[in-house]
Design a protein around this motif. Sequence first.
Motif, PDB file in Angstrom:
ATOM      1  N   UNK A  40       1.051  -1.357   0.170  1.00 57.71           N
ATOM      2  CA  UNK A  40       0.146  -0.428   0.264  1.00 57.71           C
ATOM      3  C   UNK A  40       0.635   1.439   0.207  1.00 57.71           C
ATOM      4  N   UNK A  41       1.942   1.197   0.746  1.00 61.05           N
ATOM      5  CA  UNK A  41       2.402   2.628   0.847  1.00 61.05           C
ATOM      6  C   UNK A  41       2.930   3.228   0.276  1.00 61.05           C
ATOM      7  N   UNK A  42       4.032   1.656  -0.796  1.00 63.25           N
ATOM      8  CA  UNK A  42       4.631   1.855  -2.134  1.00 63.25           C
ATOM      9  C   UNK A  42       3.626   2.203  -3.150  1.00 63.25           C
ATOM     10  N   UNK A  43       2.440   1.893  -3.840  1.00 69.75           N
ATOM     11  CA  UNK A  43       1.887   2.496  -4.630  1.00 69.75           C
ATOM     12  C   UNK A  43       1.301   1.126  -5.010  1.00 69.75           C
ATOM     13  N   UNK A  44       1.627  -0.393  -5.155  1.00 73.89           N
ATOM     14  CA  UNK A  44       1.882  -1.598  -6.106  1.00 73.89           C
ATOM     15  C   UNK A  44       0.698  -1.819  -5.945  1.00 73.89           C
ATOM     16  N   UNK A  45       0.138  -1.752  -4.468  1.00 71.68           N
ATOM     17  CA  UNK A  45      -1.445  -2.706  -4.484  1.00 71.68           C
ATOM     18  C   UNK A  45      -2.003  -2.318  -4.804  1.00 71.68           C
ATOM     19  N   UNK A  46      -3.050  -2.851  -5.981  1.00 74.66           N
ATOM     20  CA  UNK A  46      -4.614  -2.050  -6.383  1.00 74.66           C
ATOM     21  C   UNK A  46      -5.621  -3.050  -5.554  1.00 74.66           C
ATOM     22  N   UNK A  47      -6.913  -2.031  -5.443  1.00 77.81           N
ATOM     23  CA  UNK A  47      -7.970  -2.595  -5.121  1.00 77.81           C
ATOM     24  C   UNK A  47      -9.519  -2.231  -5.670  1.00 77.81           C
ATOM     25  N   UNK A  48      -9.813  -3.201  -5.515  1.00 75.35           N
ATOM     26  CA  UNK A  48     -11.214  -2.694  -6.538  1.00 75.35           C
ATOM     27  C   UNK A  48     -12.149  -3.639  -6.138  1.00 75.35           C
ATOM     28  N   UNK A  49     -14.004  -2.990  -5.532  1.00 76.40           N
ATOM     29  CA  UNK A  49     -14.735  -3.428  -4.442  1.00 76.40           C
ATOM     30  C   UNK A  49     -15.009  -5.108  -5.001  1.00 76.40           C
ATOM     31  N   UNK A  50     -15.330  -5.655  -4.333  1.00 76.44           N
ATOM     32  CA  UNK A  50     -16.051  -7.400  -5.135  1.00 76.44           C
ATOM     33  C   UNK A  50     -17.269  -7.097  -4.266  1.00 76.44           C
ATOM     34  N   UNK A  51     -18.717  -7.614  -5.117  1.00 71.22           N
ATOM     35  CA  UNK A  51     -19.674  -7.902  -4.391  1.00 71.22           C
ATOM     36  C   UNK A  51     -19.903  -8.962  -4.365  1.00 71.22           C
ATOM     37  N   UNK A  52     -19.363  -8.814  -2.658  1.00 66.44           N
ATOM     38  CA  UNK A  52     -19.346 -10.697  -1.896  1.00 66.44           C
ATOM     39  C   UNK A  52     -18.901 -10.699  -1.052  1.00 66.44           C
ATOM     40  N   UNK A  53     -19.265 -12.252  -0.217  1.00 62.12           N
ATOM     41  CA  UNK A  53     -18.895 -12.286   1.163  1.00 62.12           C
ATOM     42  C   UNK A  53     -18.336 -13.570   1.976  1.00 62.12           C
ATOM     43  N   UNK A  54     -17.290 -13.155   2.643  1.00 61.23           N
ATOM     44  CA  UNK A  54     -16.607 -14.058   2.574  1.00 61.23           C
ATOM     45  C   UNK A  54     -16.931 -14.685   4.219  1.00 61.23           C
ATOM     46  N   UNK A  55     -17.098 -16.108   4.618  1.00 60.73           N
ATOM     47  CA  UNK A  55     -17.893 -16.626   5.207  1.00 60.73           C
ATOM     48  C   UNK A  55     -17.586 -18.088   5.811  1.00 60.73           C
ATOM     49  N   UNK A  56     -17.758 -18.697   6.477  1.00 59.31           N
ATOM     50  CA  UNK A  56     -17.752 -20.323   7.194  1.00 59.31           C
ATOM     51  C   UNK A  56     -19.183 -20.672   6.503  1.00 59.31           C
ATOM     52  N   UNK A  57     -19.097 -21.962   6.205  1.00 57.10           N
ATOM     53  CA  UNK A  57     -20.033 -23.004   5.749  1.00 57.10           C
ATOM     54  C   UNK A  57     -20.430 -24.280   7.036  1.00 57.10           C
ATOM     55  N   UNK A  58     -21.734 -24.003   7.887  1.00 52.81           N
ATOM     56  CA  UNK A  58     -21.506 -25.119   9.061  1.00 52.81           C
ATOM     57  C   UNK A  58     -22.242 -26.294   8.695  1.00 52.81           C
ATOM     58  N   UNK A  59     -22.041 -27.739   9.513  1.00 50.86           N
ATOM     59  CA  UNK A  59     -22.240 -28.533   7.912  1.00 50.86           C
ATOM     60  C   UNK A  59     -24.154 -28.718   9.153  1.00 50.86           C
ATOM     61  N   UNK A  60     -25.284 -28.553   8.768  1.00 46.32           N
ATOM     62  CA  UNK A  60     -25.806 -28.294  10.306  1.00 46.32           C
ATOM     63  C   UNK A  60     -26.832 -29.597  10.195  1.00 46.32           C
ATOM     64  N   UNK A  61     -26.276 -30.921   9.499  1.00 46.54           N
ATOM     65  CA  UNK A  61     -26.590 -32.127  10.199  1.00 46.54           C
ATOM     66  C   UNK A  61     -26.468 -32.997  11.018  1.00 46.54           C
ATOM     67  N   UNK A  62     -24.790 -32.221  11.110  1.00 50.07           N
ATOM     68  CA  UNK A  62     -24.123 -32.636  12.159  1.00 50.07           C
ATOM     69  C   UNK A  62     -23.679 -32.924  13.783  1.00 50.07           C
ATOM     70  N   UNK A  63     -24.186 -33.710  14.367  1.00 49.46           N
ATOM     71  CA  UNK A  63     -24.429 -33.440  16.176  1.00 49.46           C
ATOM     72  C   UNK A  63     -23.318 -32.734  16.547  1.00 49.46           C
ATOM     73  N   UNK A  64     -22.811 -31.083  17.127  1.00 49.55           N
ATOM     74  CA  UNK A  64     -24.032 -30.701  17.680  1.00 49.55           C
ATOM     75  C   UNK A  64     -24.578 -29.531  16.656  1.00 49.55           C
ATOM     76  N   UNK A  65     -23.655 -29.782  15.757  1.00 48.05           N
ATOM     77  CA  UNK A  65     -24.267 -28.510  15.013  1.00 48.05           C
ATOM     78  C   UNK A  65     -25.314 -28.587  14.042  1.00 48.05           C
ATOM     79  N   UNK A  66     -26.282 -29.254  14.241  1.00 48.72           N
ATOM     80  CA  UNK A  66     -27.443 -28.996  14.213  1.00 48.72           C
ATOM     81  C   UNK A  66     -28.735 -28.243  14.663  1.00 48.72           C
ATOM     82  N   UNK A  67     -27.928 -27.957  16.066  1.00 51.79           N
ATOM     83  CA  UNK A  67     -29.119 -26.954  16.997  1.00 51.79           C
ATOM     84  C   UNK A  67     -28.247 -25.450  16.535  1.00 51.79           C
ATOM     85  N   UNK A  68     -29.318 -25.279  16.097  1.00 52.95           N
ATOM     86  CA  UNK A  68     -29.682 -23.664  15.818  1.00 52.95           C
ATOM     87  C   UNK A  68     -28.617 -22.307  16.927  1.00 52.95           C
TER      88      UNK A  68
END
Length: 536
Positions: free
Chosen positions: A278-306
């Motif tokens: 960033x400081x040396x001006x090399x890095x460029x950024x662009x807006x993205x229409x996106x979400x970084x997230x974690x998936x949870x296996x909702x059928x596996x115990x104990x993750x089946x409990x909301x």
Amino acid sequence: MKKRLIAAFILVMFLVTGLFINSNYKSTEAASKQVLTYINGAEPRYLDPALNNAADGANIIINVFEGLTKVDVKSKKTVPGMAEKWTVSKDGLTYTFYLRKNAKWSDGKPVTAYDFEYAWKRALDPKTASEYAYQLFYIKNGRKFNEGKAKASDVGVKALNETTLQVKLESPTPYFIDLTNFPTYFPVRKDIVEKYGEKWQTDPKTYIGNGPFKMTKWVHNSYTELVKNPNYWDAKSITLEKIVFKLSEDERSNLLAYEARQVDGAEGIPTDEIDRLKKNGELKTAPLLGTYYYLVNCKMKPFNDPRVRRALSLAIDRKYIVDKIGKLNQKPATGFVPYDIKGISKDFRIESGSFLPEKADLATAKKLLAEAGYPNGKGFPEVEIIYNTSEGHKKIAEAIQNMWQQLGLKVKISNMEWKVLLQRRQNKDFMVARDGWVGDYMDPMTFLDLFTSYSENNNTNWSDKKYDSLIDLAKKTVDPKQRMKYLMQAEKILMDQSVVIPIYFYTKGYLLRDYVKNYYISPLGFNYFMYAKIVK
């Protein structure tokens, strides 16, 4: 002195790794030969438009193929591609596309409306097992055909002749024209696919496209080489003679290659180098229409409990992750749909509200965990977080590991190759898995219909009839305000059930020389280099 030491270190690293030092594609040659060399990321799992569902593959596909429409790199809008014009019926249900007479495949054969009809029905065919088949459910009887409840001849896409394609929709879809420049809607050649089967997309000799470039080499796990396609209808507007996409997900080596001037640009930035770049001006950024997230296996115990899933989500300090690890102006994800999508009268994210705090709420998380039967984590099985090899993903996983340990949980993190992670997610073989989604078009639907029971991209093992109903109502509703209300109700169910754990909303950090002009990094995550040129 310091610069010499850095240069010497880079040279030694390249001699040791052998990744780029012997490359014939040096950026010093780029201007005279109009050759762009760019590190695209990991080896793509698929280059078949019907099967690919990742940005690394799409960046190659969009240069080799073209849909009925394309994205204009200057206006950023959808403009005619293979179709020179189209008409829409008054009820918004019937689209008629008229193909260009000079539209050709890279081997010189004409592109016809029959190619599109074949490609779309192939993507919908359950035998193809396209994870993106649901993107074609807007077409009349598309979903029924995919579910085995209708025949291919019932699907509302039909070539009336070689240059006229008629498409009938289930209901008016305001963003349908934008969908036609998405890779799943690209044409493919029936004779090629049926003759070579799955191998057609892995060999440059059989990888016949209709876009501005054609593939001439693919050295697996190393690079792909695309050269200008003289048969492309708009070849006169293409300046680049060649694009070389390097295939590497080693962020450290990618940066070294860029700084050694072996490449013109690169994806993926080591997080500990962001401040310097960033400081040396090399890095460029662009807006993205996106979400970084974690998936949870909702059928596996104990993750089946909301309550358990909610506790895990509340224990995450999203503000810390974007400020201390991301460092690319990402925003903490307090819902699943990102900012910059219009809702009823303002931004959808603002209107739908916040479902999660930016900073951790450990008190509530511990209370929910205790209510679920795991006070202070007692009796809770060891949690495994899986992620694909990347310094950034690792640091986020380590941070979340520490945050969840504050709940009294035992947490281990496991890294793996990108292809392995994709397969494990698809097979539902995980407890918690890293994931991310960048929209396919500018509408909340592209995020929310991911989690319908019929979406092949829904790897959560979760389904909800009410949720499906709201998504289906939104797809059929003409009134834009009511449609958005249905989508907001759907997101509320998704977040109340904590089906996924949103972490932050994406931006894209990348490296690209200033002498590369006329390119476009779209909010949908695609690198439009086809009209780029190198000016030195």
